[in-house]
Design an enzyme around this catalytic site. Structure first.
Site, PDB file in Angstrom:
ATOM      1  N   LYS A   1     115.461  48.262 -33.530  1.00 22.24           N
ATOM      2  CA  LYS A   1     115.020  47.541 -32.325  1.00 22.24           C
ATOM      3  C   LYS A   1     115.334  48.507 -31.076  1.00 22.24           C
ATOM      4  O   LYS A   1     116.615  48.949 -31.198  1.00 22.24           O
ATOM      5  CB  LYS A   1     114.935  46.162 -32.095  1.00 22.24           C
ATOM      6  CG  LYS A   1     116.421  45.947 -32.043  1.00 22.24           C
ATOM      7  CD  LYS A   1     116.375  44.016 -32.082  1.00 22.24           C
ATOM      8  CE  LYS A   1     118.180  43.825 -31.992  1.00 22.24           C
ATOM      9  NZ  LYS A   1     117.901  42.093 -32.118  1.00 22.24           N
TER      10      LYS A   1
ATOM     11  N   ARG B   1     115.551  29.987 -29.023  1.00 18.78           N
ATOM     12  CA  ARG B   1     115.032  31.033 -28.574  1.00 18.78           C
ATOM     13  C   ARG B   1     113.673  31.433 -29.235  1.00 18.78           C
ATOM     14  O   ARG B   1     112.749  31.629 -28.635  1.00 18.78           O
ATOM     15  CB  ARG B   1     116.066  32.392 -29.143  1.00 18.78           C
ATOM     16  CG  ARG B   1     115.090  33.633 -28.481  1.00 18.78           C
ATOM     17  CD  ARG B   1     116.480  34.694 -28.573  1.00 18.78           C
ATOM     18  NE  ARG B   1     116.355  35.259 -30.104  1.00 18.78           N
ATOM     19  CZ  ARG B   1     117.308  36.211 -30.113  1.00 18.78           C
ATOM     20  NH1 ARG B   1     117.653  37.325 -29.330  1.00 18.78           N
ATOM     21  NH2 ARG B   1     117.656  36.644 -31.531  1.00 18.78           N
TER      22      ARG B   1
ATOM     23  N   TYR C   1     131.527  56.511  -2.579  1.00 18.86           N
ATOM     24  CA  TYR C   1     131.189  55.752  -1.599  1.00 18.86           C
ATOM     25  C   TYR C   1     131.972  54.740  -1.224  1.00 18.86           C
ATOM     26  O   TYR C   1     132.605  53.981  -2.159  1.00 18.86           O
ATOM     27  CB  TYR C   1     129.836  55.211  -2.229  1.00 18.86           C
ATOM     28  CG  TYR C   1     128.644  56.052  -2.376  1.00 18.86           C
ATOM     29  CD1 TYR C   1     128.029  56.709  -1.232  1.00 18.86           C
ATOM     30  CD2 TYR C   1     127.983  56.491  -3.751  1.00 18.86           C
ATOM     31  CE1 TYR C   1     126.983  57.606  -1.236  1.00 18.86           C
ATOM     32  CE2 TYR C   1     126.949  57.316  -3.740  1.00 18.86           C
ATOM     33  CZ  TYR C   1     126.608  57.778  -2.786  1.00 18.86           C
ATOM     34  OH  TYR C   1     125.474  58.632  -2.583  1.00 18.86           O
TER      35      TYR C   1
ATOM     36  N   MET D   1     125.212  57.754  -8.691  1.00 15.88           N
ATOM     37  CA  MET D   1     124.029  57.772  -9.777  1.00 15.88           C
ATOM     38  C   MET D   1     124.110  59.031 -10.654  1.00 15.88           C
ATOM     39  O   MET D   1     123.912  58.768 -11.629  1.00 15.88           O
ATOM     40  CB  MET D   1     122.823  57.983  -8.756  1.00 15.88           C
ATOM     41  CG  MET D   1     121.473  58.042  -9.485  1.00 15.88           C
ATOM     42  SD  MET D   1     119.989  58.375  -8.541  1.00 15.88           S
ATOM     43  CE  MET D   1     119.851  56.586  -7.975  1.00 15.88           C
TER      44      MET D   1
HETATM   45  C1  LIG Z   1     119.141  42.031 -32.793  1.00 14.00           C
HETATM   46  C2  LIG Z   1     119.050  41.061 -33.945  1.00 14.00           C
HETATM   47  C3  LIG Z   1     120.137  41.400 -35.000  1.00 14.00           C
HETATM   48  C4  LIG Z   1     121.226  42.346 -35.082  1.00 14.00           C
HETATM   49  O1  LIG Z   1     122.273  41.804 -34.264  1.00 14.00           O
HETATM   50  P1  LIG Z   1     123.634  42.734 -34.114  1.00 14.00           P
HETATM   51  O2  LIG Z   1     124.509  41.683 -33.255  1.00 14.00           O
HETATM   52  O3  LIG Z   1     123.089  43.915 -33.356  1.00 14.00           O
HETATM   53  O4  LIG Z   1     124.109  43.002 -35.604  1.00 14.00           O
HETATM   54  C5  LIG Z   1     119.980  40.500 -36.297  1.00 14.00           C
HETATM   55  N1  LIG Z   1     118.831  39.697 -36.248  1.00 14.00           N
HETATM   56  C6  LIG Z   1     117.985  39.229 -35.291  1.00 14.00           C
HETATM   57  C7  LIG Z   1     117.081  38.330 -35.312  1.00 14.00           C
HETATM   58  C8  LIG Z   1     118.212  40.180 -34.106  1.00 14.00           C
HETATM   59  O5  LIG Z   1     117.278  39.942 -33.117  1.00 14.00           O
END
Ligand SMILES: *Cc1c(COP(=O)(O)O)cnc(C)c1O
Length: 383
Positions: A47, A149, A274, A322
């Site tokens: 992702k 969640r 800065y 930046m």
């Molecule tokens: C992002 C995610 C993972 C992977 O998590 P890591 O900590 O990067 O290994 C696994 N399961 C779900 C549901 C996630 O959203």
């Protein structure tokens, strides 16, 4: 000619002032080690553009299949994503691998998810029915064991209502999963969540297929706790070389480098950057690299970060700007064009993602995903 201490330097000509080098060989070795450790096939989490590293090159290196007749690698069961757009990109590249989407999809997205052969995470009876109506296919039951969640609350699932049980029996899931909220810190929460997950599994036993694919472990659960063995594991961060990796001999996959573009001497009492937040106590030599927060080299590294030059640590001085960052190089001879490592390996020296994230109170995750902002990506160690 001597071999360079930067394995990626052959790809970075003198005309490239800054780059993210992504070591696909290290990625593959990390996957193989995690697979051995997990003892089950992996859902590789790709992702967010593979945590900012470029989803397509990463999934190719992981051995995801791009042709129907090409067998999947034994280590990789599926790719894990968060949005349908990610699935669109994978399918447009003719990726034929299994895809699991872990963020709840809107009912209005289910038809396209079906067309893209995505396995959605579902938990509402109405969505399960809508999924079947959209054409159906494998789906995974999302159980909330305490993360609050997404997914069905575990306590609701252990006393599942009759109408929902009918829907589950009519459209049984391929898999069932939960997500740990504190696998990366020492706490009893993982065990408690695992217990809740097992309780749901037992309560639903008569409705679930006997070959149900359970999965719970993200990187931290896998490498630190080995939460619940399950049928699959879901590492993301550890594939890319971050998290609690040392004891598993995982390798840095990401190296951020830049060439020095300017140097100067500042005298005692003179300031850098800065708001003049850093002032030289004595005569110092300062080098400038063309990387700043617009490249994902975060403002939080101001006066806190460290970089490597010829394997030696040099501090970031003054505010990160930046487009440029200044470094105190008084103790390390260097000149315009020399390579500075802001993250990753420089010969035997190393600045791990966890270390540099820790410098500044950042998560290694947000640091990684930020690297896609502007720096060119350079892949090496191809298979
Ligand atoms: C992002 C995610 C993972 C992977 O998590 P890591 O900590 O990067 O290994 C696994 N399961 C779900 C549901 C996630 O959203």
């Amino acid at each position: 000619m001597t071999t360079s201490i930067y394995p990626d330097i052959a790809h970075a000509t003198a005309r490239v002032p800054a780059w993210v080098a992504i070591d696909l060989g290290a990625l593959r070795r990390n996957m193989a080690r995690l697979h051995v450790h997990a003892g089950v096939p992996l859902v590789a989490m790709v992702k967010a553009d593979a945590y900012g590293l470029g989803m397509l090159p990463i999934v190719r290196a992981l051995g995801a299949t791009f042709a129907p007749d090409q067998p999947a690698s034994g280590a990789l069961w599926a790719l894990g994503i968060a949005t349908l757009d990610e699935a669109r990109q994978l399918r447009a590249a003719r990726c034929t691998a299994r895809i699991l989407c872990f963020v709840p999809l809107l009912p209005s997205e289910l038809a396209e998810a079906h067309a893209l052969h995505v396995r959605p995470a579902l938990h509402r009876a109405s969505d399960i029915v809508a999924w079947a109506a959209a054409g159906g296919g494998p789906w995974h039951l999302s159980v909330d064991t305490g993360m609050s969640r997404a997914g069905a609350r575990w306590d609701a699932m252990v006393s599942i209502a009759a109408p929902f049980a009918e829907v589950m029996a009519a459209h049984p899931p391929e898999g069932m999963f939960t997500h740990f909220h504190s696998a990366d810190i020492a706490t009893a929460a993982v065990a408690e969540q695992a217990q809740r997950f097992v309780a749901v599994r037992n309560a639903l036993a008569t409705l679930l297929p006997s070959n149900l694919l359970t999965h719970t472990d993200n990187s931290a659960a896998l490498t630190r706790h080995h939460g619940l063995p399950g049928a699959l594991a879901r590492p993301g961060l550890a594939l890319y070389g971050a998290g609690t990796v040392a004891e598993h001999a995982l390798e840095n996959v990401v190296h951020v480098r830049a060439r020095i573009v300017d140097t100067r001497v500042v005298l005692a009492g003179e300031s850098v950057s800065y708001h003049a937040t850093w002032t030289a106590a004595a005569t110092r030599r300062i080098a400038t690299v063309p990387v700043g927060y617009a490249d994902g080299y975060r403002f939080a590294f101001s006066n806190r970060g460290e970089v490597l030059i010829a394997g030696r640590r040099c501090p970031v001085v003054g505010r990160v700007t930046m487009d440029m960052t200044m470094i105190d190089v008084t103790d390390v001879p260097c000149e315009v064009g020399d390579v500075v490592t802001l993250l990753g390996n420089d010969g035997d020296a190393q600045l791990s993602l966890d270390e540099i994230a820790g410098h500044s109170g950042l998560l290694p995750y947000e640091l990684l995903v930020g690297l896609k902002l502007r720096l060119p990506r350079l892949y090496f160690g191809e298979v």
